[in-house]
Design an enzyme around this catalytic site. Sequence first.
Site, PDB file in Angstrom:
ATOM      1  N   SER A  17       3.594  -2.219  10.311  1.00 44.26           N
ATOM      2  CA  SER A  17       5.050  -2.308  10.496  1.00 44.26           C
ATOM      3  C   SER A  17       5.611  -3.685  10.152  1.00 44.26           C
ATOM      4  O   SER A  17       6.538  -4.163  10.800  1.00 44.26           O
ATOM      5  CB  SER A  17       5.448  -1.902  11.925  1.00 44.26           C
ATOM      6  OG  SER A  17       5.050  -0.570  12.188  1.00 44.26           O
ATOM      7  N   GLY A  49       2.732   2.269  10.833  1.00 46.13           N
ATOM      8  CA  GLY A  49       3.689   3.360  10.691  1.00 46.13           C
ATOM      9  C   GLY A  49       4.428   3.711  11.971  1.00 46.13           C
ATOM     10  O   GLY A  49       5.086   4.743  12.063  1.00 46.13           O
ATOM     11  N   ASN A  59       0.873  -1.177   0.000  1.00 49.83           N
ATOM     12  CA  ASN A  59       0.000   0.000   0.000  1.00 49.83           C
ATOM     13  C   ASN A  59       0.911   1.229   0.000  1.00 49.83           C
ATOM     14  O   ASN A  59       1.492   1.563   1.030  1.00 49.83           O
ATOM     15  CB  ASN A  59      -0.899  -0.030   1.248  1.00 49.83           C
ATOM     16  CG  ASN A  59      -1.728   1.235   1.386  1.00 49.83           C
ATOM     17  OD1 ASN A  59      -1.772   2.070   0.468  1.00 49.83           O
ATOM     18  ND2 ASN A  59      -2.391   1.391   2.515  1.00 49.83           N
ATOM     19  N   TRP A  60       1.036   1.845  -1.169  1.00 43.35           N
ATOM     20  CA  TRP A  60       1.960   2.987  -1.281  1.00 43.35           C
ATOM     21  C   TRP A  60       1.415   4.241  -0.597  1.00 43.35           C
ATOM     22  O   TRP A  60       2.129   5.213  -0.441  1.00 43.35           O
ATOM     23  CB  TRP A  60       2.227   3.298  -2.757  1.00 43.35           C
ATOM     24  CG  TRP A  60       2.990   2.242  -3.505  1.00 43.35           C
ATOM     25  CD1 TRP A  60       3.372   0.997  -3.051  1.00 43.35           C
ATOM     26  CD2 TRP A  60       3.487   2.332  -4.856  1.00 43.35           C
ATOM     27  NE1 TRP A  60       4.064   0.323  -4.029  1.00 43.35           N
ATOM     28  CE2 TRP A  60       4.142   1.120  -5.150  1.00 43.35           C
ATOM     29  CE3 TRP A  60       3.424   3.316  -5.837  1.00 43.35           C
ATOM     30  CZ2 TRP A  60       4.748   0.874  -6.392  1.00 43.35           C
ATOM     31  CZ3 TRP A  60       4.008   3.069  -7.071  1.00 43.35           C
ATOM     32  CH2 TRP A  60       4.669   1.867  -7.334  1.00 43.35           C
ATOM     33  N   LYS A  61       0.136   4.207  -0.249  1.00 42.22           N
ATOM     34  CA  LYS A  61      -0.513   5.392   0.365  1.00 42.22           C
ATOM     35  C   LYS A  61      -0.305   6.610  -0.537  1.00 42.22           C
ATOM     36  O   LYS A  61      -0.251   6.468  -1.756  1.00 42.22           O
ATOM     37  CB  LYS A  61      -0.013   5.596   1.796  1.00 42.22           C
ATOM     38  CG  LYS A  61      -0.152   4.309   2.627  1.00 42.22           C
ATOM     39  CD  LYS A  61       0.022   4.502   4.098  1.00 42.22           C
ATOM     40  CE  LYS A  61      -0.155   3.166   4.817  1.00 42.22           C
ATOM     41  NZ  LYS A  61      -0.094   3.258   6.264  1.00 42.22           N
ATOM     42  N   HIS A  73      -9.447   1.323   4.953  1.00 41.69           N
ATOM     43  CA  HIS A  73      -8.189   1.503   5.688  1.00 41.69           C
ATOM     44  C   HIS A  73      -8.434   2.449   6.866  1.00 41.69           C
ATOM     45  O   HIS A  73      -9.228   3.382   6.763  1.00 41.69           O
ATOM     46  CB  HIS A  73      -7.109   2.080   4.751  1.00 41.69           C
ATOM     47  CG  HIS A  73      -5.745   2.009   5.354  1.00 41.69           C
ATOM     48  ND1 HIS A  73      -5.314   2.898   6.300  1.00 41.69           N
ATOM     49  CD2 HIS A  73      -4.727   1.127   5.177  1.00 41.69           C
ATOM     50  CE1 HIS A  73      -4.090   2.575   6.672  1.00 41.69           C
ATOM     51  NE2 HIS A  73      -3.707   1.501   6.007  1.00 41.69           N
ATOM     52  N   GLU A  81      -6.839   4.811   7.973  1.00 39.98           N
ATOM     53  CA  GLU A  81      -6.608   6.234   7.659  1.00 39.98           C
ATOM     54  C   GLU A  81      -7.836   6.843   6.988  1.00 39.98           C
ATOM     55  O   GLU A  81      -8.164   8.013   7.214  1.00 39.98           O
ATOM     56  CB  GLU A  81      -5.351   6.355   6.779  1.00 39.98           C
ATOM     57  CG  GLU A  81      -4.079   6.097   7.596  1.00 39.98           C
ATOM     58  CD  GLU A  81      -2.932   5.465   6.816  1.00 39.98           C
ATOM     59  OE1 GLU A  81      -2.945   5.503   5.570  1.00 39.98           O
ATOM     60  OE2 GLU A  81      -2.024   4.919   7.471  1.00 39.98           O
ATOM     61  N   GLY A 120       2.917  -1.127   4.257  1.00 44.52           N
ATOM     62  CA  GLY A 120       3.006   0.302   3.971  1.00 44.52           C
ATOM     63  C   GLY A 120       4.437   0.699   3.660  1.00 44.52           C
ATOM     64  O   GLY A 120       4.933   0.526   2.544  1.00 44.52           O
ATOM     65  N   GLY A 121       5.127   1.219   4.662  1.00 48.33           N
ATOM     66  CA  GLY A 121       6.476   1.770   4.492  1.00 48.33           C
ATOM     67  C   GLY A 121       7.431   0.872   3.714  1.00 48.33           C
ATOM     68  O   GLY A 121       8.146   1.333   2.815  1.00 48.33           O
ATOM     69  N   GLU A 127      -5.316  -4.840  10.599  1.00 46.34           N
ATOM     70  CA  GLU A 127      -4.277  -3.829  10.801  1.00 46.34           C
ATOM     71  C   GLU A 127      -4.507  -3.097  12.121  1.00 46.34           C
ATOM     72  O   GLU A 127      -5.281  -2.132  12.171  1.00 46.34           O
ATOM     73  CB  GLU A 127      -4.311  -2.800   9.659  1.00 46.34           C
ATOM     74  CG  GLU A 127      -4.029  -3.382   8.294  1.00 46.34           C
ATOM     75  CD  GLU A 127      -3.428  -2.332   7.356  1.00 46.34           C
ATOM     76  OE1 GLU A 127      -2.326  -2.577   6.858  1.00 46.34           O
ATOM     77  OE2 GLU A 127      -4.044  -1.269   7.140  1.00 46.34           O
TER      78      GLU A 127
HETATM   79  P1  13P Z   1       3.179   0.316   7.679  1.00 52.04           P
HETATM   80  O1  13P Z   1       3.660  -0.968   7.069  1.00 52.04           O
HETATM   81  O2  13P Z   1       3.927   1.516   7.187  1.00 52.04           O
HETATM   82  O3  13P Z   1       3.089   0.227   9.170  1.00 52.04           O
HETATM   83  O4  13P Z   1       1.679   0.535   7.144  1.00 52.04           O
HETATM   84  C1  13P Z   1       0.771  -0.489   7.242  1.00 52.04           C
HETATM   85  C2  13P Z   1      -0.439  -0.109   6.488  1.00 52.04           C
HETATM   86  O5  13P Z   1      -1.174   0.781   6.889  1.00 52.04           O
HETATM   87  C3  13P Z   1      -0.727  -0.814   5.235  1.00 52.04           C
HETATM   88  O6  13P Z   1      -2.007  -0.537   4.775  1.00 52.04           O
END
Ligand code: 13P
Length: 252
Positions: free
Chosen positions: A215, A175, A9-11, A97, A99, A236-237, A169
């Site tokens: 993470s 994050g 997920n590149w966000k 998600h 967010e 994510g990251g 999640e």
């Molecule tokens: P991180 O891997 O950066 O913690 O993010 C997880 C995430 O929100 C994937 O959708």
Amino acid sequence: MRKKVIAGNWKMNKTLEDSLKLATEVVTIANDEVNNNVQIVMCVPFTSLYAVSNIVKGTKVALGAQNCYSKPSGAYTGEISAEMLKSVGVQYVILGHSERREYFGESNALLADKVNIVLATGMTPIFCCGETLAQREKGIHIDFINAQLTDSLFHLAPADFQKIIIAYEPIWAIGTGVTATTAQAQEMHEKIRNHIASKYGTEVAETIVIQYGGSMKPDNAKELLSCKDVDGGLIGGASLKARDFIDVIKGA
Ligand code: 13P
């Protein structure tokens, strides 16, 4: 046997130019290093979907989006429909998600509509659920997640429900560099599967892919992915660097 699904997920990261570079790197390394037992998905920003679709076509990597609107078309300025996503080659859509729930007020009811339209368009929803740290400390996290699943998914007929991927999640792990322990992840994934079984039966529940997100990195992926009920990851990251993303995938 459930196939493991690892989705990046590149966000809200990567311009078009950066997206082309990263997608090309992932496809190239995946081709050399990843076997066919894992499904790889890259959920890229809307502005990069079409260009990235041409890079991933015919490779081990599938294309995903990070959201879509709940209505089929019409006067919804600034929104993107499921049909539009499908038309540029999207196969998976992240929905709900944390967010989006937090910053854009997405409710369980709205997400039920989004799930319906993504399924009706023939794509796979990656439906996110997860609790805050405060909810976990109060001991209400399991009830909270069960309600997220019930309210947004349990109206589906079994045949449709089986097309869904669920991503657990925990919000406190996103994050933050803090990962759920394998015990915490396995416990929650098992509870989710039990909740699904209570509605759809064990046979259906056993087919559902439940990803862990929060993470997940090259150094902890293998351990998390070895849990009995952890069937993949939503990354994510670590999905923003080809080498890291591939090393997470190789943990599967
Ligand atoms: P991180 O891997 O950066 O913690 O993010 C997880 C995430 O929100 C994937 O959708």
